[in-house]
Design a protein around this motif. Sequence first.
Motif, PDB file in Angstrom:
ATOM      1  N   ILE A  46       4.711  -5.733 -11.183  1.00  0.00           N
ATOM      2  CA  ILE A  46       4.853  -4.418 -11.806  1.00  0.00           C
ATOM      3  C   ILE A  46       4.014  -3.377 -11.068  1.00  0.00           C
ATOM      4  N   PHE A  47       2.837  -3.764 -10.567  1.00  0.00           N
ATOM      5  CA  PHE A  47       2.025  -2.810  -9.824  1.00  0.00           C
ATOM      6  C   PHE A  47       2.772  -2.317  -8.586  1.00  0.00           C
ATOM      7  N   GLN A  48       3.504  -3.203  -7.930  1.00  0.00           N
ATOM      8  CA  GLN A  48       4.317  -2.779  -6.779  1.00  0.00           C
ATOM      9  C   GLN A  48       5.413  -1.802  -7.235  1.00  0.00           C
ATOM     10  N   GLN A  49       6.023  -2.069  -8.390  1.00  0.00           N
ATOM     11  CA  GLN A  49       7.026  -1.162  -8.934  1.00  0.00           C
ATOM     12  C   GLN A  49       6.405   0.207  -9.235  1.00  0.00           C
ATOM     13  N   VAL A  50       5.232   0.185  -9.865  1.00  0.00           N
ATOM     14  CA  VAL A  50       4.532   1.434 -10.191  1.00  0.00           C
ATOM     15  C   VAL A  50       4.340   2.267  -8.934  1.00  0.00           C
ATOM     16  N   ARG A  51       3.799   1.659  -7.901  1.00  0.00           N
ATOM     17  CA  ARG A  51       3.458   2.396  -6.679  1.00  0.00           C
ATOM     18  C   ARG A  51       4.665   3.040  -6.023  1.00  0.00           C
ATOM     19  N   SER A  52       5.852   2.488  -6.213  1.00  0.00           N
ATOM     20  CA  SER A  52       7.048   3.068  -5.588  1.00  0.00           C
ATOM     21  C   SER A  52       7.862   3.912  -6.560  1.00  0.00           C
ATOM     22  N   SER A  53       7.328   4.149  -7.744  1.00  0.00           N
ATOM     23  CA  SER A  53       8.060   4.915  -8.754  1.00  0.00           C
ATOM     24  C   SER A  53       7.955   6.413  -8.485  1.00  0.00           C
ATOM     25  N   PRO A  54       9.083   7.110  -8.514  1.00  0.00           N
ATOM     26  CA  PRO A  54       9.050   8.565  -8.356  1.00  0.00           C
ATOM     27  C   PRO A  54       8.176   9.197  -9.432  1.00  0.00           C
ATOM     28  N   GLY A  55       7.355  10.125  -9.013  1.00  0.00           N
ATOM     29  CA  GLY A  55       6.497  10.837  -9.953  1.00  0.00           C
ATOM     30  C   GLY A  55       5.121  10.232 -10.142  1.00  0.00           C
ATOM     31  N   LEU A  56       4.859   9.052  -9.557  1.00  0.00           N
ATOM     32  CA  LEU A  56       3.521   8.474  -9.662  1.00  0.00           C
ATOM     33  C   LEU A  56       2.585   9.213  -8.721  1.00  0.00           C
ATOM     34  N   LEU A  57       1.435   9.619  -9.238  1.00  0.00           N
ATOM     35  CA  LEU A  57       0.411  10.259  -8.407  1.00  0.00           C
ATOM     36  C   LEU A  57      -0.621   9.251  -7.939  1.00  0.00           C
ATOM     37  N   GLY A  58      -0.872   8.222  -8.749  1.00  0.00           N
ATOM     38  CA  GLY A  58      -1.806   7.176  -8.368  1.00  0.00           C
ATOM     39  C   GLY A  58      -1.968   6.171  -9.489  1.00  0.00           C
ATOM     40  N   ALA A  59      -2.469   4.978  -9.131  1.00  0.00           N
ATOM     41  CA  ALA A  59      -2.638   3.917 -10.130  1.00  0.00           C
ATOM     42  C   ALA A  59      -3.708   2.931  -9.687  1.00  0.00           C
ATOM     43  N   SER A  60      -4.272   2.244 -10.684  1.00  0.00           N
ATOM     44  CA  SER A  60      -5.266   1.199 -10.458  1.00  0.00           C
ATOM     45  C   SER A  60      -5.046   0.110 -11.501  1.00  0.00           C
ATOM     46  N   LEU A  61      -5.486  -1.093 -11.187  1.00  0.00           N
ATOM     47  CA  LEU A  61      -5.344  -2.230 -12.084  1.00  0.00           C
ATOM     48  C   LEU A  61      -6.659  -2.992 -12.100  1.00  0.00           C
ATOM     49  N   LYS A  62      -7.065  -3.380 -13.283  1.00  0.00           N
ATOM     50  CA  LYS A  62      -8.304  -4.144 -13.443  1.00  0.00           C
ATOM     51  C   LYS A  62      -7.985  -5.372 -14.289  1.00  0.00           C
ATOM     52  N   ALA A  63      -8.474  -6.525 -13.876  1.00  0.00           N
ATOM     53  CA  ALA A  63      -8.203  -7.756 -14.612  1.00  0.00           C
ATOM     54  C   ALA A  63      -9.505  -8.477 -14.934  1.00  0.00           C
ATOM     55  N   GLU A  64      -9.578  -8.977 -16.152  1.00  0.00           N
ATOM     56  CA  GLU A  64     -10.658  -9.849 -16.589  1.00  0.00           C
ATOM     57  C   GLU A  64      -9.991 -11.097 -17.157  1.00  0.00           C
ATOM     58  N   PRO A  65      -9.476 -11.959 -16.272  1.00  0.00           N
ATOM     59  CA  PRO A  65      -8.654 -13.077 -16.730  1.00  0.00           C
ATOM     60  C   PRO A  65      -9.349 -14.023 -17.701  1.00  0.00           C
ATOM     61  N   LEU A  66     -10.629 -14.289 -17.521  1.00  0.00           N
ATOM     62  CA  LEU A  66     -11.318 -15.198 -18.440  1.00  0.00           C
ATOM     63  C   LEU A  66     -11.513 -14.578 -19.823  1.00  0.00           C
ATOM     64  N   LYS A  67     -11.440 -13.268 -19.899  1.00  0.00           N
ATOM     65  CA  LYS A  67     -11.491 -12.570 -21.189  1.00  0.00           C
ATOM     66  C   LYS A  67     -10.078 -12.280 -21.710  1.00  0.00           C
ATOM     67  N   ARG A  68      -9.054 -12.721 -20.950  1.00  0.00           N
ATOM     68  CA  ARG A  68      -7.647 -12.525 -21.314  1.00  0.00           C
ATOM     69  C   ARG A  68      -7.283 -11.040 -21.416  1.00  0.00           C
ATOM     70  N   THR A  69      -7.947 -10.206 -20.619  1.00  0.00           N
ATOM     71  CA  THR A  69      -7.780  -8.764 -20.734  1.00  0.00           C
ATOM     72  C   THR A  69      -7.408  -8.145 -19.395  1.00  0.00           C
ATOM     73  N   PHE A  70      -6.427  -7.261 -19.453  1.00  0.00           N
ATOM     74  CA  PHE A  70      -5.960  -6.524 -18.285  1.00  0.00           C
ATOM     75  C   PHE A  70      -5.969  -5.045 -18.627  1.00  0.00           C
ATOM     76  N   TRP A  71      -6.299  -4.231 -17.637  1.00  0.00           N
ATOM     77  CA  TRP A  71      -6.416  -2.789 -17.815  1.00  0.00           C
ATOM     78  C   TRP A  71      -5.520  -2.099 -16.791  1.00  0.00           C
ATOM     79  N   THR A  72      -4.854  -1.035 -17.200  1.00  0.00           N
ATOM     80  CA  THR A  72      -4.077  -0.238 -16.253  1.00  0.00           C
ATOM     81  C   THR A  72      -4.522   1.210 -16.352  1.00  0.00           C
ATOM     82  N   LEU A  73      -4.379   1.915 -15.244  1.00  0.00           N
ATOM     83  CA  LEU A  73      -4.719   3.329 -15.176  1.00  0.00           C
ATOM     84  C   LEU A  73      -3.758   3.975 -14.192  1.00  0.00           C
ATOM     85  N   SER A  74      -3.073   5.006 -14.639  1.00  0.00           N
ATOM     86  CA  SER A  74      -2.121   5.680 -13.757  1.00  0.00           C
ATOM     87  C   SER A  74      -2.037   7.160 -14.101  1.00  0.00           C
TER      88      SER A  74
END
Length: 139
Positions: A46-74
Amino acid sequence: MPTIPWMPGTAKDGTEPAGPPLVMASRLELRSLLGVPRFFLLSLVIFQQVRSSPGLLGASLKAEPLKRTFWTLSAWRDQEALNAFSGTDPHARSVRGLRPGMKGSVFVFWNTERDQLPITWDEAQRRLAEQAEREAQAT
């Protein structure tokens, strides 16, 4: 897993924002560690899809797998661009498939100025914590 740093969008649709950019941040928590590998792999797709999406200015992804938590910012040109991305596969299909394994999600949206990009993780996490608190008080 290290944070994927802020990366600009790669689509060149030639459309300039009519107004201030829209920022979206999310905190996604899984019910079980068993769901982490699948979620992790889909998040990279999905991050690859985000980066090629029209209208995206920027994005970042943060993962804490042992805490079962993922963060997105776009940041997006506008709400229409964000809606187009979120309604398109593989994102749309992945959301439907992952929903049963989710423990909780928090989303927050706000407008900013272009010169405020990229948004910091500190700012995004502060806003997400405030949103989670508002949601907890509403229940």
